[in-house]
Design a protein around this motif. Structure first.
Motif, mmCIF file in Angstrom:
data_model
loop_
_atom_site.group_PDB
_atom_site.id
_atom_site.type_symbol
_atom_site.label_atom_id
_atom_site.label_comp_id
_atom_site.label_asym_id
_atom_site.label_seq_id
_atom_site.Cartn_x
_atom_site.Cartn_y
_atom_site.Cartn_z
ATOM 1 N N ALA A 93 -7.184 -15.458 -17.852
ATOM 2 C CA ALA A 93 -7.735 -14.774 -16.675
ATOM 3 C C ALA A 93 -7.081 -15.328 -15.416
ATOM 4 O O ALA A 93 -6.749 -14.580 -14.490
ATOM 5 C CB ALA A 93 -9.251 -14.972 -16.627
ATOM 6 N N ASP A 94 -6.882 -16.638 -15.396
ATOM 7 C CA ASP A 94 -6.285 -17.275 -14.216
ATOM 8 C C ASP A 94 -4.855 -16.791 -14.006
ATOM 9 O O ASP A 94 -4.441 -16.510 -12.882
ATOM 10 C CB ASP A 94 -6.309 -18.795 -14.410
ATOM 11 N N ALA A 97 -4.733 -13.352 -12.516
ATOM 12 C CA ALA A 97 -5.034 -13.387 -11.081
ATOM 13 C C ALA A 97 -3.779 -13.798 -10.306
ATOM 14 O O ALA A 97 -3.470 -13.249 -9.241
ATOM 15 C CB ALA A 97 -6.190 -14.343 -10.818
ATOM 16 N N LYS A 98 -3.056 -14.716 -10.892
ATOM 17 C CA LYS A 98 -1.836 -15.208 -10.260
ATOM 18 C C LYS A 98 -0.760 -14.115 -10.175
ATOM 19 O O LYS A 98 -0.167 -13.880 -9.125
ATOM 20 C CB LYS A 98 -1.297 -16.332 -11.151
ATOM 21 N N LEU A 100 -1.163 -11.036 -10.223
ATOM 22 C CA LEU A 100 -1.589 -9.962 -9.358
ATOM 23 C C LEU A 100 -1.283 -10.206 -7.889
ATOM 24 O O LEU A 100 -0.990 -9.288 -7.135
ATOM 25 C CB LEU A 100 -3.095 -9.803 -9.535
ATOM 26 N N HIS A 101 -1.343 -11.479 -7.535
ATOM 27 C CA HIS A 101 -1.088 -11.818 -6.126
ATOM 28 C C HIS A 101 0.373 -12.180 -5.892
ATOM 29 O O HIS A 101 0.735 -12.576 -4.787
ATOM 30 C CB HIS A 101 -2.012 -12.961 -5.702
ATOM 31 N N SER A 109 5.162 -17.812 -13.909
ATOM 32 C CA SER A 109 4.794 -16.814 -12.886
ATOM 33 C C SER A 109 5.995 -16.505 -11.987
ATOM 34 O O SER A 109 6.200 -15.365 -11.568
ATOM 35 C CB SER A 109 3.586 -17.285 -12.064
ATOM 36 N N ALA A 137 -13.999 -9.013 -11.608
ATOM 37 C CA ALA A 137 -12.728 -9.501 -11.030
ATOM 38 C C ALA A 137 -11.604 -9.356 -12.060
ATOM 39 O O ALA A 137 -10.510 -8.885 -11.741
ATOM 40 C CB ALA A 137 -12.869 -10.964 -10.609
ATOM 41 N N THR A 138 -11.902 -9.720 -13.310
ATOM 42 C CA THR A 138 -10.873 -9.639 -14.357
ATOM 43 C C THR A 138 -10.513 -8.185 -14.613
ATOM 44 O O THR A 138 -9.329 -7.828 -14.699
ATOM 45 C CB THR A 138 -11.391 -10.282 -15.660
ATOM 46 N N ARG A 140 -10.820 -5.642 -12.674
ATOM 47 C CA ARG A 140 -10.099 -5.132 -11.495
ATOM 48 C C ARG A 140 -8.648 -5.607 -11.541
ATOM 49 O O ARG A 140 -7.712 -4.838 -11.320
ATOM 50 C CB ARG A 140 -10.812 -5.660 -10.245
ATOM 51 N N ASN A 141 -8.470 -6.881 -11.881
ATOM 52 C CA ASN A 141 -7.112 -7.450 -11.929
ATOM 53 C C ASN A 141 -6.261 -6.772 -12.990
ATOM 54 O O ASN A 141 -5.087 -6.480 -12.771
ATOM 55 C CB ASN A 141 -7.178 -8.952 -12.208
ATOM 56 N N GLN A 144 -5.223 -3.312 -11.857
ATOM 57 C CA GLN A 144 -4.171 -3.377 -10.836
ATOM 58 C C GLN A 144 -2.837 -3.799 -11.452
ATOM 59 O O GLN A 144 -1.779 -3.288 -11.095
ATOM 60 C CB GLN A 144 -4.581 -4.348 -9.721
#
Ligand code: CTP
Length: 404
Positions: A93-94, A97-98, A100-101, A109, A137-138, A140-141, A144
């Protein structure tokens, strides 16, 4: 020929207990002919050592963007230019998130961000606790991430390492392998719906006996898999066989010819193509006994009466959808001799545009086969090969005929 021959896969591991499955996945990718370059995050190394992954991939594992073994010191660029695909399994999950940003503070990454987005596909296999998976959040990520061009593979369901049960397990290595192989296949049936009948039928005489045949279902299952790989939405109506369901195929299990007929008729209403590979029993007992038929001591066998089963292929091929050209029907013929003549006659009798002939006793239960395609233009041989190879060739042939 293996399915990933010539492909270079960068296999990324992020932190999660599913790293133990990545070892098996790496082995399976290599066995299928791929070269595999493993890249691990620091967290992944808490779960499995680079030594294991190096031994399985036969290449040093990369884990630091400061690694000076690369002559130009730009591992992130080199890795992402050489790959045919980047597969992150497990993907935490982390890490999502990474990604995605667009963060890039470790080699994996950084490499994902540096990949040529139009040329090098990124596939991710999520793995996490069920609460983490279902967290908005997950979700959504992941949505995206898919919108940003990555392919998000599914998750499995069941017991989790934490003791809880639910969605979020990483797919099994065999499932990930099948998904990756499918990813590389051309998609000539994208947007089409394909119905396949497969296996034998079982016609009950009484609660413990019945009439069946030696069809293994392998050819039909291979066609269902190949059609799915080619981008179709696939429904597989299967008689009693013990074969695993191909990935992402909607399977309907049936037993008798009548049940197979009902299931096929219902599914054909939404299908564009029907491929009938099932060895449907021609006859069924007129009346199945509801109790076990016993010997009566006279030495005489019981008198059994049979009635003809409906011909599923001929019925659907003569139906309104086929007549309007909305359902393209493909028949199979298992013959013991005179393949060309019998196949041509059967094509006319069943009223189908394409009939595929094979020698029954030489194919039942085997992993390979050879096929003869008979259509209005004549005959065409598909030489001996594995059933999956033949299925892919047949699907290509069907796709060409359907798009004419
Ligand atoms: N088939 C079907 N329903 C049946 C019988 C056959 O859908 N009741 C389909 C098979 O799936 C296959 C094709 O018809 O695609 C040919 O089947 P086959 O059993 O080889 O032909 P038969 O019609 O039984 O002819 P014969 O017994 O003379 O070989």
């Amino acid at each position: 020929m293996t399915d990933l021959a010539g492909k270079h896969i960068v296999l990324g591991l992020t932190g999660g207990i599913a790293c133990y499955k990545a070892a098996e996945l790496c082995r399976a990718l290599v066995k299928e002919g791929a070269t595999v370059q493993v890249v691990m995050t620091e967290a992944a190394q808490q779960f499995i050592t680079p030594v294991t992954m190096q031994a399985l991939s036969n290449r040093p594992v990369l884990h630091s963007q400061w690694d000076d073994r690369e002559p130009n010191n730009m591992a992130h660029i080199n890795l992402s230019r050489e790959a045919d695909a980047i597969l992150i399994a497990p993907c935490s999950a982390d890490f999502i998130a990474k990604l995605l940003h667009g963060r890039a503070d470790d080699l994996l990454s950084l490499m994902c961000l540096a990949r040529p987005i139009d040329r090098v596909p990124l596939l991710v296999a999520p793995a996490m606790n069920r609460e983490m998976w279902s967290h908005p959040a997950t979700q959504r990520n992941f949505e995206q991430l898919a919108a940003d061009g990555a392919t998000v593979l599914g998750v499995g369901s069941g017991a989790q390492a934490c003791g809880e049960t639910g969605d979020g397990r990483m797919l099994e290595p065999t499932e990930l392998l099948e998904d990756l192989i499918a990813f590389f296949q051309p998609k000539p049936l994208a947007g089409r719906r394909v119905l396949v009948s497969a296996g034998p039928t079982f016609e009950a005489l009484d609660p413990v006996r019945g009439i069946t045949n030696l069809s293994s279902g392998k050819m039909g299952f291979a066609i269902a898999r190949a059609a799915r790989e080619a981008g179709a939405e696939v429904t597989l109506v299967a008689g009693p066989v013990s074969l695993p369901t191909p990935r992402d195929v909607n399977r309907i299990d049936v037993r008798s010819g009548l049940q197979m007929m009902a299931a096929c008729e219902a599914a054909a209403a939404q299908a564009d193509v029907f491929v009938a590979t099932a060895a449907v029993a021609d006859w069924r007992p007129a009346q199945a006994s509801d109790h076990k038929i016993k010997k009566d001591g006279s030495g005489q066998p019981p008198a059994l009466h049979f009635v003809e089963n409906p011909d599923i292929l001929a019925t659907l091929a003569q139906g309104a959808r086929a007549r309007a050209g909305d359902l393209y029907c493909v028949g199979f013929a298992a013959e013991s001799h005179d393949l060309v003549a019998n196949a041509q006659a059967k094509r006319a009798r069943k009223g189908v545009p394409l009939l595929v002939g094979n020698i029954g006793p030489a194919t039942f239960g085997q992993d390979d086969n050879q096929l003869l395609l008979v259509d209005a233009a004549g005959t065409q041989e598909l030489p001996r090969a594995s059933k999956l190879t033949l299925a892919r060739q047949l699907v290509t042939e069907i796709a060409q005929r359907v798009s004419r």
